[in-house]
Design a protein around this motif. Structure first.
Motif, PDB file in Angstrom:
ATOM      1  N   ALA A 122       0.665  -1.608  -0.400  1.00  0.00           N
ATOM      2  CA  ALA A 122       0.350  -0.311   0.279  1.00  0.00           C
ATOM      3  C   ALA A 122       1.233   1.326  -0.245  1.00  0.00           C
ATOM      4  O   ALA A 122       0.321   2.187  -0.637  1.00  0.00           O
ATOM      5  CB  ALA A 122      -1.468  -0.342   1.230  1.00  0.00           C
ATOM      6  N   ALA A 123       2.101   1.237   1.040  1.00  0.00           N
ATOM      7  CA  ALA A 123       2.998   2.967   0.773  1.00  0.00           C
ATOM      8  C   ALA A 123       3.345   2.528  -0.485  1.00  0.00           C
ATOM      9  O   ALA A 123       3.649   3.993  -0.929  1.00  0.00           O
ATOM     10  CB  ALA A 123       4.047   2.262   1.924  1.00  0.00           C
ATOM     11  N   ALA A 124       3.478   1.211  -1.176  1.00  0.00           N
ATOM     12  CA  ALA A 124       3.857   1.836  -2.573  1.00  0.00           C
ATOM     13  C   ALA A 124       3.631   2.411  -3.712  1.00  0.00           C
ATOM     14  O   ALA A 124       3.662   2.818  -4.304  1.00  0.00           O
ATOM     15  CB  ALA A 124       4.695   0.272  -2.942  1.00  0.00           C
ATOM     16  N   GLU A 125       2.674   2.167  -3.522  1.00  0.00           N
ATOM     17  CA  GLU A 125       1.117   2.419  -4.041  1.00  0.00           C
ATOM     18  C   GLU A 125       0.978   3.781  -4.266  1.00  0.00           C
ATOM     19  O   GLU A 125       0.473   4.128  -5.016  1.00  0.00           O
ATOM     20  CB  GLU A 125      -0.038   1.625  -4.139  1.00  0.00           C
ATOM     21  CG  GLU A 125       0.600  -0.404  -4.802  1.00  0.00           C
ATOM     22  CD  GLU A 125      -0.975  -0.794  -4.792  1.00  0.00           C
ATOM     23  OE1 GLU A 125      -1.875  -0.469  -4.269  1.00  0.00           O
ATOM     24  OE2 GLU A 125      -0.616  -2.378  -5.363  1.00  0.00           O
ATOM     25  N   LEU A 126       1.001   4.158  -3.291  1.00  0.00           N
ATOM     26  CA  LEU A 126       0.189   5.441  -2.762  1.00  0.00           C
ATOM     27  C   LEU A 126       1.017   6.321  -2.758  1.00  0.00           C
ATOM     28  O   LEU A 126       1.361   7.946  -2.501  1.00  0.00           O
ATOM     29  CB  LEU A 126      -0.060   5.230  -0.958  1.00  0.00           C
ATOM     30  CG  LEU A 126      -1.625   4.797  -0.658  1.00  0.00           C
ATOM     31  CD1 LEU A 126      -1.921   4.522   0.911  1.00  0.00           C
ATOM     32  CD2 LEU A 126      -2.450   5.295  -1.513  1.00  0.00           C
ATOM     33  N   GLY A 127       2.870   5.952  -2.736  1.00  0.00           N
ATOM     34  CA  GLY A 127       4.444   6.905  -3.008  1.00  0.00           C
ATOM     35  C   GLY A 127       3.722   7.618  -1.685  1.00  0.00           C
ATOM     36  O   GLY A 127       4.921   8.691  -1.290  1.00  0.00           O
ATOM     37  N   ARG A 128       4.087   7.024  -0.275  1.00  0.00           N
ATOM     38  CA  ARG A 128       3.847   7.841   1.036  1.00  0.00           C
ATOM     39  C   ARG A 128       5.119   6.743   1.791  1.00  0.00           C
ATOM     40  O   ARG A 128       4.662   5.053   1.618  1.00  0.00           O
ATOM     41  CB  ARG A 128       2.686   8.591   1.385  1.00  0.00           C
ATOM     42  CG  ARG A 128       2.120   7.531   1.504  1.00  0.00           C
ATOM     43  CD  ARG A 128       0.830   7.976   2.258  1.00  0.00           C
ATOM     44  NE  ARG A 128       1.138   8.924   3.083  1.00  0.00           N
ATOM     45  CZ  ARG A 128      -0.494   9.212   3.930  1.00  0.00           C
ATOM     46  NH1 ARG A 128      -1.165   9.978   3.318  1.00  0.00           N
ATOM     47  NH2 ARG A 128      -0.192   9.843   5.067  1.00  0.00           N
ATOM     48  N   ALA A 129       5.213   7.352   2.950  1.00  0.00           N
ATOM     49  CA  ALA A 129       5.980   6.396   4.272  1.00  0.00           C
ATOM     50  C   ALA A 129       4.263   5.605   4.656  1.00  0.00           C
ATOM     51  O   ALA A 129       3.072   6.359   4.690  1.00  0.00           O
ATOM     52  CB  ALA A 129       6.457   6.856   4.766  1.00  0.00           C
ATOM     53  N   LEU A 130       4.861   4.392   5.063  1.00  0.00           N
ATOM     54  CA  LEU A 130       3.409   3.803   5.965  1.00  0.00           C
ATOM     55  C   LEU A 130       3.683   2.793   6.932  1.00  0.00           C
ATOM     56  O   LEU A 130       3.665   1.581   6.794  1.00  0.00           O
ATOM     57  CB  LEU A 130       2.298   3.106   5.013  1.00  0.00           C
ATOM     58  CG  LEU A 130       1.490   2.902   5.781  1.00  0.00           C
ATOM     59  CD1 LEU A 130       0.264   3.910   6.098  1.00  0.00           C
ATOM     60  CD2 LEU A 130       0.352   2.089   4.303  1.00  0.00           C
ATOM     61  N   PRO A 131       5.000   3.653   7.724  1.00  0.00           N
ATOM     62  CA  PRO A 131       4.847   2.772   9.127  1.00  0.00           C
ATOM     63  C   PRO A 131       4.045   1.326   9.614  1.00  0.00           C
ATOM     64  O   PRO A 131       2.967   1.799   9.980  1.00  0.00           O
ATOM     65  CB  PRO A 131       5.809   3.574  10.051  1.00  0.00           C
ATOM     66  CG  PRO A 131       5.652   4.450   9.846  1.00  0.00           C
ATOM     67  CD  PRO A 131       4.786   4.945   8.613  1.00  0.00           C
ATOM     68  N   MET A 132       4.344   0.520   9.685  1.00  0.00           N
ATOM     69  CA  MET A 132       3.734  -0.712  10.861  1.00  0.00           C
ATOM     70  C   MET A 132       3.868  -1.218  11.516  1.00  0.00           C
ATOM     71  O   MET A 132       5.160  -1.613  11.343  1.00  0.00           O
ATOM     72  CB  MET A 132       3.308  -1.396   9.555  1.00  0.00           C
ATOM     73  CG  MET A 132       1.754  -2.620   9.571  1.00  0.00           C
ATOM     74  SD  MET A 132       2.699  -3.816  10.369  1.00  0.00           S
ATOM     75  CE  MET A 132       1.272  -5.491  10.649  1.00  0.00           C
ATOM     76  N   VAL A 133       3.646  -1.757  12.694  1.00  0.00           N
ATOM     77  CA  VAL A 133       3.638  -1.799  13.643  1.00  0.00           C
ATOM     78  C   VAL A 133       2.821  -2.828  14.474  1.00  0.00           C
ATOM     79  O   VAL A 133       1.645  -2.848  14.085  1.00  0.00           O
ATOM     80  CB  VAL A 133       3.954  -0.953  15.228  1.00  0.00           C
ATOM     81  CG1 VAL A 133       5.285  -0.434  14.376  1.00  0.00           C
ATOM     82  CG2 VAL A 133       3.090   0.392  15.610  1.00  0.00           C
ATOM     83  N   VAL A 134       3.481  -3.647  16.006  1.00  0.00           N
ATOM     84  CA  VAL A 134       1.955  -4.611  16.098  1.00  0.00           C
ATOM     85  C   VAL A 134       2.750  -4.027  17.360  1.00  0.00           C
ATOM     86  O   VAL A 134       3.801  -4.242  17.885  1.00  0.00           O
ATOM     87  CB  VAL A 134       2.986  -6.603  16.174  1.00  0.00           C
ATOM     88  CG1 VAL A 134       2.027  -7.426  16.628  1.00  0.00           C
ATOM     89  CG2 VAL A 134       2.938  -6.568  14.322  1.00  0.00           C
ATOM     90  N   VAL A 135       1.489  -4.189  17.729  1.00  0.00           N
ATOM     91  CA  VAL A 135       0.992  -3.859  19.740  1.00  0.00           C
ATOM     92  C   VAL A 135       0.066  -4.762  20.099  1.00  0.00           C
ATOM     93  O   VAL A 135      -0.646  -5.209  19.813  1.00  0.00           O
ATOM     94  CB  VAL A 135       0.082  -2.272  18.856  1.00  0.00           C
ATOM     95  CG1 VAL A 135      -0.865  -2.222  21.019  1.00  0.00           C
ATOM     96  CG2 VAL A 135       0.615  -0.565  18.370  1.00  0.00           C
ATOM     97  N   THR A 136       0.840  -5.107  21.864  1.00  0.00           N
ATOM     98  CA  THR A 136       0.802  -5.562  22.258  1.00  0.00           C
ATOM     99  C   THR A 136      -0.083  -4.928  23.574  1.00  0.00           C
ATOM    100  O   THR A 136       0.509  -3.357  23.967  1.00  0.00           O
ATOM    101  CB  THR A 136       1.092  -6.835  22.843  1.00  0.00           C
ATOM    102  OG1 THR A 136       2.481  -6.401  23.228  1.00  0.00           O
ATOM    103  CG2 THR A 136       1.157  -7.784  21.083  1.00  0.00           C
ATOM    104  N   ARG A 137      -0.128  -5.247  24.756  1.00  0.00           N
ATOM    105  CA  ARG A 137      -0.438  -4.896  26.036  1.00  0.00           C
ATOM    106  C   ARG A 137       0.624  -4.340  26.676  1.00  0.00           C
ATOM    107  O   ARG A 137      -0.001  -3.485  27.139  1.00  0.00           O
ATOM    108  CB  ARG A 137      -1.221  -5.815  27.242  1.00  0.00           C
ATOM    109  CG  ARG A 137      -2.772  -6.607  26.432  1.00  0.00           C
ATOM    110  CD  ARG A 137      -3.430  -7.099  27.668  1.00  0.00           C
ATOM    111  NE  ARG A 137      -3.749  -6.256  28.844  1.00  0.00           N
ATOM    112  CZ  ARG A 137      -4.521  -5.708  28.840  1.00  0.00           C
ATOM    113  NH1 ARG A 137      -5.498  -4.942  28.496  1.00  0.00           N
ATOM    114  NH2 ARG A 137      -5.006  -5.377  29.887  1.00  0.00           N
ATOM    115  N   ARG A 138       1.745  -4.935  26.356  1.00  0.00           N
ATOM    116  CA  ARG A 138       2.747  -3.840  27.002  1.00  0.00           C
ATOM    117  C   ARG A 138       4.024  -3.637  26.454  1.00  0.00           C
ATOM    118  O   ARG A 138       4.743  -3.266  26.468  1.00  0.00           O
ATOM    119  CB  ARG A 138       3.406  -5.547  27.842  1.00  0.00           C
ATOM    120  CG  ARG A 138       2.402  -5.974  28.841  1.00  0.00           C
ATOM    121  CD  ARG A 138       3.115  -6.805  29.740  1.00  0.00           C
ATOM    122  NE  ARG A 138       2.829  -7.325  31.015  1.00  0.00           N
ATOM    123  CZ  ARG A 138       2.732  -6.998  32.050  1.00  0.00           C
ATOM    124  NH1 ARG A 138       3.235  -5.983  32.554  1.00  0.00           N
ATOM    125  NH2 ARG A 138       1.505  -7.181  33.170  1.00  0.00           N
TER     126      ARG A 138
END
Length: 156
Positions: A122-138
Motif C-alpha cells: 500500500a505504501a508503494a502504491e500510494l507513494g508515501r511512508a506507511l510504518p507498520m507496527v504490532v501492538v500488544t498490552r505491553r
C-alpha cells in the motif's frame, strides 16, 4: 578495431520509495505516538484473548479500525483495505501509521507478516511512508526491523 561495446544497462530505480521501516534511533514524536497506541489498546481492550484489529491513522487522532475474523483476506484485499483506510484517515502534514493490535507476546506471528507485506504494498502504491507496527498490552514491535519498546507497567 574492436566492435563498439554496449554500456551496461542498469534498471531504472523508479521513484524513490519513502522509508516505512522504523530504525534506531526512533524519532521522539513517533515514540510518543506508538506509546499512545499501546495505551489506547490497553484502555480499550479488556479481554486477555481477542481477535487482531488493524488500525490506520494517528493514535489519539483520526483513525479507522477493522477487527479481523475469518474473512480470509488475501494479499491483494489486505492491500486494498489498507489503501482505503489511509485515504479515509489521512490528514495533511500528519504521519499515517498502521498498527495491528493483538493479544499475546511480542514475538512475530504470521498475521503480523501478512499485514506488514500489505502495508509495504500500500505504501508503494500510494507513494508515501506507511510504518507498520504490532501492538500488544505491553509493547510495540516493527516486525520488519525488530525495533521495539516494552513496558512492565505502562502508565498514562
Amino acid at each position: 578495431m574492436d566492435p563498439p561495446t554496449q554500456a551496461a544497462q542498469r534498471p531504472h530505480p523508479g521513484p524513490a520509495s519513502p522509508r516505512s521501516a522504523i530504525t534506531e534511533p526512533v524519532d521522539r514524536r513517533l515514540l510518543a505516538l506508538l506509546r499512545r497506541a499501546v495505551l489506547e489498546h490497553v484502555g480499550q481492550e479488556r479481554r486477555r484473548v481477542h481477535p487482531p484489529v488493524v488500525h490506520v491513522g494517528v493514535p489519539g487522532g483520526v483513525t479507522a479500525a477493522l477487527t479481523l475474523g475469518d474473512q480470509g483476506l488475501d494479499h491483494a484485499l489486505r492491500t486494498d483495505v489498507l489503501e482505503a483506510m489511509v485515504r479515509q484517515t489521512q490528514v495533511a502534514g500528519s504521519p499515517t501509521l498502521v498498527w495491528l493490535s493483538r493479544s499475546g507476546a511480542r514475538e512475530t506471528r504470521d498475521v503480523d507478516l501478512a499485514w506488514l507485506t500489505a502495508a509495504r504494498a500500500a505504501a508503494a502504491e500510494l507513494g508515501r511512508a506507511l510504518p507498520m507496527v504490532v501492538v500488544t498490552r505491553r509493547s510495540w514491535l516493527d516486525p520488519s526491523t525488530g525495533v521495539y519498546r516494552d513496558w512492565l507497567r505502562l502508565r498514562a
